[in-house]
Design an enzyme around this catalytic site. Structure first.
Site, mmCIF file in Angstrom:
data_model
loop_
_atom_site.group_PDB
_atom_site.id
_atom_site.type_symbol
_atom_site.label_atom_id
_atom_site.label_comp_id
_atom_site.label_asym_id
_atom_site.label_seq_id
_atom_site.Cartn_x
_atom_site.Cartn_y
_atom_site.Cartn_z
ATOM 1 N N ALA A 76 -14.678 7.951 3.415
ATOM 2 C CA ALA A 76 -13.605 8.565 2.726
ATOM 3 C C ALA A 76 -12.653 7.585 2.176
ATOM 4 C CB ALA A 76 -13.084 9.672 3.739
ATOM 5 N N MET A 77 -12.672 7.473 0.943
ATOM 6 C CA MET A 77 -11.861 6.491 0.300
ATOM 7 C C MET A 77 -10.470 7.094 -0.305
ATOM 8 S SD MET A 77 -14.656 3.884 -0.993
ATOM 9 C CE MET A 77 -13.344 2.434 -1.354
ATOM 10 N N SER A 78 -9.327 6.638 0.095
ATOM 11 C CA SER A 78 -8.001 7.254 -0.509
ATOM 12 C C SER A 78 -7.558 6.423 -1.537
ATOM 13 C CB SER A 78 -7.155 7.520 0.756
ATOM 14 O OG SER A 78 -6.959 6.079 1.087
ATOM 15 N N GLY A 79 -8.260 5.256 -1.544
ATOM 16 C CA GLY A 79 -7.514 4.189 -2.626
ATOM 17 C C GLY A 79 -6.589 3.340 -2.012
ATOM 18 N N VAL A 83 -5.734 0.237 1.368
ATOM 19 C CA VAL A 83 -6.332 -0.960 1.886
ATOM 20 C C VAL A 83 -7.285 -0.674 2.952
ATOM 21 C CG1 VAL A 83 -4.353 -1.372 3.218
ATOM 22 C CG2 VAL A 83 -5.988 -3.329 2.403
ATOM 23 N N ASP A 84 -6.709 0.400 3.876
ATOM 24 C CA ASP A 84 -7.748 0.915 5.105
ATOM 25 C C ASP A 84 -9.118 1.215 4.833
ATOM 26 O OD1 ASP A 84 -5.231 -0.079 6.535
ATOM 27 O OD2 ASP A 84 -4.605 1.778 6.419
ATOM 28 N N SER A 85 -9.232 2.143 4.023
ATOM 29 C CA SER A 85 -10.477 2.743 3.772
ATOM 30 C C SER A 85 -11.413 1.756 2.937
ATOM 31 C CB SER A 85 -10.307 4.012 3.136
ATOM 32 O OG SER A 85 -9.565 4.132 1.719
ATOM 33 N N LEU A 124 -11.318 12.055 -2.671
ATOM 34 C CA LEU A 124 -10.907 13.492 -3.056
ATOM 35 C C LEU A 124 -9.726 13.484 -3.859
ATOM 36 C CD1 LEU A 124 -11.273 14.886 0.609
ATOM 37 C CD2 LEU A 124 -13.089 14.827 -1.099
ATOM 38 N N CYS A 165 -4.675 18.687 6.686
ATOM 39 C CA CYS A 165 -5.518 18.051 5.793
ATOM 40 C C CYS A 165 -6.778 17.636 6.384
ATOM 41 C CB CYS A 165 -4.946 16.969 5.113
ATOM 42 S SG CYS A 165 -5.611 16.282 3.722
ATOM 43 N N CYS A 187 2.172 13.059 1.327
ATOM 44 C CA CYS A 187 1.567 12.538 0.158
ATOM 45 C C CYS A 187 1.995 13.083 -1.061
ATOM 46 C CB CYS A 187 -0.132 12.440 -0.142
ATOM 47 S SG CYS A 187 -0.966 14.028 0.187
#
Length: 398
Positions: free
Chosen positions: A18-21, A23-25, A44, A112, A213
């Site tokens: 799951a990539m939020s954009g 650094v962590d993901s 998403l 969420c 967010c």
């Protein structure tokens, strides 16, 4: 066993990240790709409106999607974008606004996780044939230590206590935990950023997401007023002793524990101690009136080894967090005719309905997460509780 606890080679293990954009993901995706896993990145699109698109510290908006795409290109994995905007509004944003109007302090990140990320996205990962869904959360999971729960996993606080996100994941179900993986649980944030630099990721120096967010500049009342334009109804500002001190333009502009900007001047320090949505009253009082000793819970998610009813019936000693920024503090999970509640042994100031109460086995980095629930109501010290009950039974001025 590979690093994700599957009894097969990494190249035979498909993982959706799951990539939020952020650094962590991004580092999670890079690490798994480096280890040889079959990795797919999914972002998403939750909202993409006006200033939020390029606002620093947001997540899952326009710039973040582009950053996730560039990271996937760098590390060499497929990247997909799924439009969940309608679902996000329905299950997260609208309930957030309704909760605020009701005088609560909601935590949309939990909603969420439980609806969009760990339900819908998790189902999509399974449809893609993935063995696991990995995220960039700072929390740990590993196989259950109890033989009777073989095949199940348990949640634990992360190595980096400053980044601990277990509070927001208390509602994660056992089925979800068994499918999820959290590769950053054993790393400090500083090492995560160093890995991003080493991998040459465009997000290596990107700021962490801040606040909620979808709320620009953290002004919750703005988003609530926009979604519910008729909700800002005027009412009274009332002292716990019954004195009417002034008027307000809507309880959505106030939160439990607030001191500044209340709108009255009495020469004494006053705090918001209760939001009476039924009578549209903001009730204020001295600081000691904020002290909370007991919180009643709803929607409890129990991850302990004992049956919930048995544990609460005996008085289950544990540690609790009613704020994400606090360390777990001594507590006892109990039940009475009204339902499940948590006794806060040391007390806590300014606890509000709608907040979460997460439960743990201890305070250290290896403490197990027992789950938790949302706070339905809280009880203060006897004098303040009696004054509040008397005030709530009295009718508000017309």
């Amino acid at each position: 066993m590979n690093s994700l606890d599957f009894d097969r080679k990494p190249e035979d293990t498909r993982v959706v990240v799951a990539m939020s954009g952020g650094v962590d993901s991004s580092v999670v995706a890079g690490l798994l790709k480096r280890e040889g896993y079959d990795v797919l990145g999914i972002t998403l699109q939750l909202y993409d409106h006006g200033a939020a698109v390029h606002r620093a510290g947001s997540c899952c908006a326009g710039q973040d999607i582009d950053d996730a795409r560039r990271v996937c290109e760098t590390i060499g994995i497929p990247h997909y974008v799924l439009d969940y905007e309608a679902r996000f509004r329905e299950t997260v944003i609208n309930p957030f606004a309704e909760s605020y109007i009701a005088g609560e302090t909601p935590i949309p990140c939990v909603a969420c996780n439980q609806t969009v990320k760990f339900a819908d996205l998790l189902a999509t990962a399974k449809e893609l044939g993935a063995d696991a869904l990995a995220t960039g959360h700072y929390i740990r999971s590993r196989p259950s230590p109890k033989p009777r729960y073989a095949g199940q996993r348990a949640l634990y606080r992360p190595a980096d206590a400053e980044r601990d996100q277990s509070y927001f994941l208390f509602a994660t179900t056992q089925e979800q935990i068994d499918y999820l993986r959290f590769p950053l649980g054993g790393l400090p944030k500083s090492e995560t950023r160093a890995l991003a630099e080493e991998m040459g990721l465009v997000v290596a120096k990107k700021a962490d997401s801040q606040d909620i967010c979808f709320v620009p500049q953290g002004k919750y009342s703005d988003i609530v007023s926009k979604l519910k334009p008729n909700a800002a109804l005027a009412g009274e500002i009332v002292h716990l002793d019954g004195r009417v001190l002034g008027a307000h333009e809507g309880i959505l502009h106030y939160t439990i524990g607030q001191r500044r900007g209340i709108g009255v001047a009495t020469g004494e320090p006053l705090y918001v101690v209760y939001l009476d949505s039924r009578s549209r009253r903001v009730i204020v009082g001295p600081k000691e009136a904020l002290e909370t000793r007991r919180v009643y819970l709803r929607d409890v998610n129990w991850l302990g080894d004992e049956e919930l009813e048995a544990a609460a019936g005996q008085g289950f000693e544990c540690f609790a967090k009613v704020r994400s920024t606090r360390r777990p503090a001594p507590a006892v999970l109990k039940s009475d005719a009204e339902g499940l509640y948590v006794e806060l042994v040391e007390g806590e100031a300014g606890v509000a309905p709608g907040q979460a109460c997460a439960l743990y086995s201890g305070t250290g980095e290896d403490a197990r997460v027992y789950g938790g629930g949302f706070i339905r109501r809280s009880e203060r010290e006897p004098a303040a509780e009696a004054a509040l009950k008397a005030l709530l039974q009295a009718p508000a001025a017309a």
